[in-house]
Design a protein around this motif. Structure first.
Motif, PDB file in Angstrom:
ATOM      1  N   PRO A  34     -31.346   4.250 -95.415  1.00 15.18           N
ATOM      2  CA  PRO A  34     -30.100   4.786 -94.833  1.00 15.18           C
ATOM      3  C   PRO A  34     -29.772   6.162 -95.419  1.00 15.18           C
ATOM      4  CG  PRO A  34     -29.832   2.479 -95.437  1.00 15.18           C
ATOM      5  CD  PRO A  34     -31.152   2.913 -96.004  1.00 15.18           C
ATOM      6  N   GLN A  71     -26.946   5.756 -90.274  1.00 12.33           N
ATOM      7  CA  GLN A  71     -28.069   4.844 -90.066  1.00 12.33           C
ATOM      8  C   GLN A  71     -29.397   5.538 -90.401  1.00 12.33           C
ATOM      9  OE1 GLN A  71     -28.009   3.691 -85.958  1.00 12.33           O
ATOM     10  NE2 GLN A  71     -29.272   5.384 -85.323  1.00 12.33           N
ATOM     11  N   VAL A  86     -35.930   3.778 -87.249  1.00  9.69           N
ATOM     12  CA  VAL A  86     -35.567   2.365 -87.124  1.00  9.69           C
ATOM     13  C   VAL A  86     -36.786   1.511 -86.801  1.00  9.69           C
ATOM     14  CG1 VAL A  86     -34.163   0.730 -85.824  1.00  9.69           C
ATOM     15  CG2 VAL A  86     -33.220   2.936 -86.453  1.00  9.69           C
ATOM     16  N   TYR A 121     -26.729  -4.188 -92.473  1.00 10.65           N
ATOM     17  CA  TYR A 121     -26.837  -3.594 -93.800  1.00 10.65           C
ATOM     18  C   TYR A 121     -26.335  -4.588 -94.850  1.00 10.65           C
ATOM     19  CZ  TYR A 121     -27.108   0.701 -91.039  1.00 10.65           C
ATOM     20  OH  TYR A 121     -27.441   1.654 -90.124  1.00 10.65           O
ATOM     21  N   CYS A 138     -21.300   1.278 -90.123  1.00 14.91           N
ATOM     22  CA  CYS A 138     -21.701   2.115 -91.259  1.00 14.91           C
ATOM     23  C   CYS A 138     -20.501   2.437 -92.143  1.00 14.91           C
ATOM     24  CB  CYS A 138     -22.362   3.399 -90.755  1.00 14.91           C
ATOM     25  SG  CYS A 138     -23.918   3.119 -89.897  1.00 14.91           S
ATOM     26  N   ALA A 192     -30.826  -1.300 -95.537  1.00 20.04           N
ATOM     27  CA  ALA A 192     -30.932  -1.681 -94.126  1.00 20.04           C
ATOM     28  C   ALA A 192     -31.892  -2.859 -93.989  1.00 20.04           C
ATOM     29  CB  ALA A 192     -31.410  -0.499 -93.288  1.00 20.04           C
TER      30      ALA A 192
END
Length: 596
Positions: free
Chosen positions: A188, A207, A211, A219, A242, A261
């Motif tokens: 992150p 983020q 990904v 998270y 977030c 994450a």
């Protein structure tokens, strides 16, 4: 293998169609024989994975009729050998479709020929001219016909096996490739503290940059005390957003915070705050926001109620202190009430002693801010300290005075000067709102003696008392003798004269009416009213009034016999005068219904 003859038959069936499409070309009489040492194209079945090679070339022979057993196969193969030239590309095509089982009993020569590289025939094809490339079928297919018989014999049992073999299975779809391994996200980004107080810390982050196909499940927020590595997750469920508030912390602790994450591939590398966070409310510099009307002097009269609200900002709650002229406040006189946002200074009934410079101070940790306001409690001033008459001349008097000792806690805005005649003692204002400390009073009456007094004035009003000058000013006659003018006495005698005469009138029975006229004369004439030349006298039906020459006769509710000629007669020592008028009395109108 029994499943391979089928494609051979399919290929054989397709060749006659080609023959029909293209007419056979005439074969040349002589075909060049292959050179010694060169390998002729072989018809033996090639081994798996190897290109078919042609058998060694021999002298051209007449084509041998195929045996009866191989009739179907020869029907398919004969047009190819007789009518079509065997090119480099088509030469290995027929052996490639031949079943592997038919090539199993090949001789050593055949196997050697198959192992010979196909490139050995390539130079021949390249050196031979175009006409030779299209060699007649007799020359090129001669070796092929010699081998046709054993090939047909080998294909006959293959056809029998193909007839007995079961139908070929449908091809299965290709097996999909295995899925790629699941990988965690990248670390992150941009973790920092958004806010904090005595028991919680609020953090935000961005983020991960990568990904991946596995997505992002959420998270995990982990903390540990500074100096240890005992990381513990503070959220039971994965945090989707977030932003997270870490609650129920101990004031004064230093916490290390990191965010991880999580997805199907596992945990990402953590992002950690660069420094430990002290669990303590963020200090916001205090600021006093003094209202505009308090930035100047605030003035109130004695006895008024003072209620001043001064807002401020600061975090955590600032400590508020007040002083008056640099000293602590007298809590018996002044009340202070403070909240998280403002502070109120309250005085129930103000006095002169409450005036001064009030200073408010708000403090947060090592930061502080101050603001001052001037409170002024005023009242009516005292009278001037002294008043005196400086000079007197003619009809004028010069005065001087000094400011009052008590100005009412505010500046003096003016003075009011009054005079009084000693005979009457009545005071009259000569000057008001006068700003100087001296004045000249004029237009006094000669022979009179005057007194003078002065009032002070400020924004609250005029002083209750005045200071009276001890001296008196006497306006004396200075060599002037008054001689009144001689006037001839005027004779005002005059005989009576009517300035306004009587006018004829008409009235209705039962409705009062009035006759008016005016007369003058000196001495005052005597007025007499008459009806039809007969003096009315004191008849109560008539009302006679004569005021300052205006004469009136009121006839109250006249009847049918009150009409006639009315006269007014004025008489004095110098003569008489008469005016007359006619009065008509009418009957009231009667409705038809009343007549009946």
């Amino acid at each position: 293998m029994p499943s391979k003859p089928a494609p051979i038959k399919k290929a054989a069936k397709k060749e006659p169609a080609k023959k029909e499409e293209k007419a056979p070309e005439p074969a040349p009489e002589v075909a060049p024989a292959p050179a010694e040492g060169e390998a002729a194209p072989a018809e033996a079945a090639p081994a798996e994975g190897e290109a078919p090679a042609a058998p060694p070339a021999e002298e051209p022979k007449a084509p041998t009729p195929p045996p009866a057993d191989a009739a179907p196969t020869d029907e398919a193969a004969a047009p190819v050998a007789a009518d079509q030239p065997a090119t480099d590309e088509e030469t290995p095509a027929a052996p490639a479709e031949a079943p592997v089982d038919a090539a199993a009993p090949a001789t050593e020569e055949t196997s050697a020929a198959t192992k010979a590289p196909a490139d050995a025939a390539a130079p021949v094809a390249e050196e031979t001219p175009a006409a030779a490339a299209e060699a007649p079928a007799d020359a090129t297919t001669a070796p092929a016909t010699e081998e046709a018989a054993p090939a047909a014999d080998s294909e006959a049992p293959a056809d029998a096996e193909a007839a007995e073999a079961p139908a070929p299975e449908e091809p299965k779809p290709p097996t999909p490739p295995p899925p790629p391994p699941k990988e965690p996200t990248s670390v992150p980004l941009d973790l920092f503290v958004e806010d904090k107080n005595d028991t919680s810390v609020t953090i935000i982050w961005s983020q991960p940059e990568t990904v991946g196909p596995s997505g992002l499940d959420g998270y995990t927020i982990e903390v540990c005390k500074d100096g240890t590595e005992d990381w513990k997750a503070v959220n039971e469920d994965l945090q989707k957003s977030c932003r997270y508030v870490i609650k129920n912390q101990t004031t004064g602790d230093r916490l290390k915070i990191r965010v991880v994450a999580v997805n199907a591939g596992g945990r990402s590398p953590p992002v950690t705050l660069p420094e430990a966070v002290l669990v303590k409310e963020v200090a916001d510099r205090p600021k006093v926001r003094l209202p505009r009307f308090l930035r100047q002097r605030y003035v109130a009269q004695v006895g008024a109620k003072i209620n001043l609200t001064i807002p401020f900002t600061g975090k955590p709650k600032p400590v508020v202190t007040w002083t008056k002229n640099g000293q602590p406040l007298d809590t018996k006189r002044v009340n202070i009430r403070s909240t998280d946002r403002d502070s109120i200074l309250f005085i129930r009934a103000s006095e002169r002693d409450d005036s001064g410079v009030y200073e408010m101070c708000v403090k947060v940790d090592d930061f502080e801010d101050k603001a001052s306001l001037i409170l002024q409690i005023v009242e009516l001033p005292g009278p001037p300290a002294s008043v005196k008459i400086v000079d007197t001349w003619g009809f004028n008097v010069a005065l001087e005075w000094t400011p009052p000792t008590d100005n009412g806690n505010t500046e003096i805005t003016g003075y009011t000067i009054q005079k009084a005649d000693k005979k009457t003692g009545d005071w009259f204002t000569v000057l008001e709102h006068y700003h100087r400390l001296n004045a000249t009073i004029s237009d006094l009456i000669m022979g009179n003696t005057y007194k003078f007094r002065v009032f002070s004035e400020n924004k609250c009003g005029i002083s209750n008392d005045a200071t009276v000058a001890k001296e008196e000013a006497k306006i004396t006659k200075t060599g002037i003798e008054y001689k009144p003018p001689e006037y001839k006495e005027h004779d005002f005698t005059e005989p009576p004269k009517f300035t306004t005469s009587l006018n004829d009138r008409a009235t209705t029975v039962g409705y009062s009416t009035k006759l008016l006229c005016s007369v003058r004369g000196c001495p005052k004439p005597k007025v007499t009213w008459m009806k039809n030349q007969m003096i009315i006298g004191d008849d109560p039906k008539f009302r006679q009034i004569c005021v300052q020459g205006i004469c009136s006769l009121e006839i109250r509710k006249p009847g049918n016999f009150d009409g006639g000629v009315y006269s007014c007669k004025a008489k004095n020592d110098h003569g008489e005068a008469t005016v007359s008028c006619k009065l008509e009395v009418k009957q009231p109108a009667v409705a038809d219904a009343d007549k009946k």
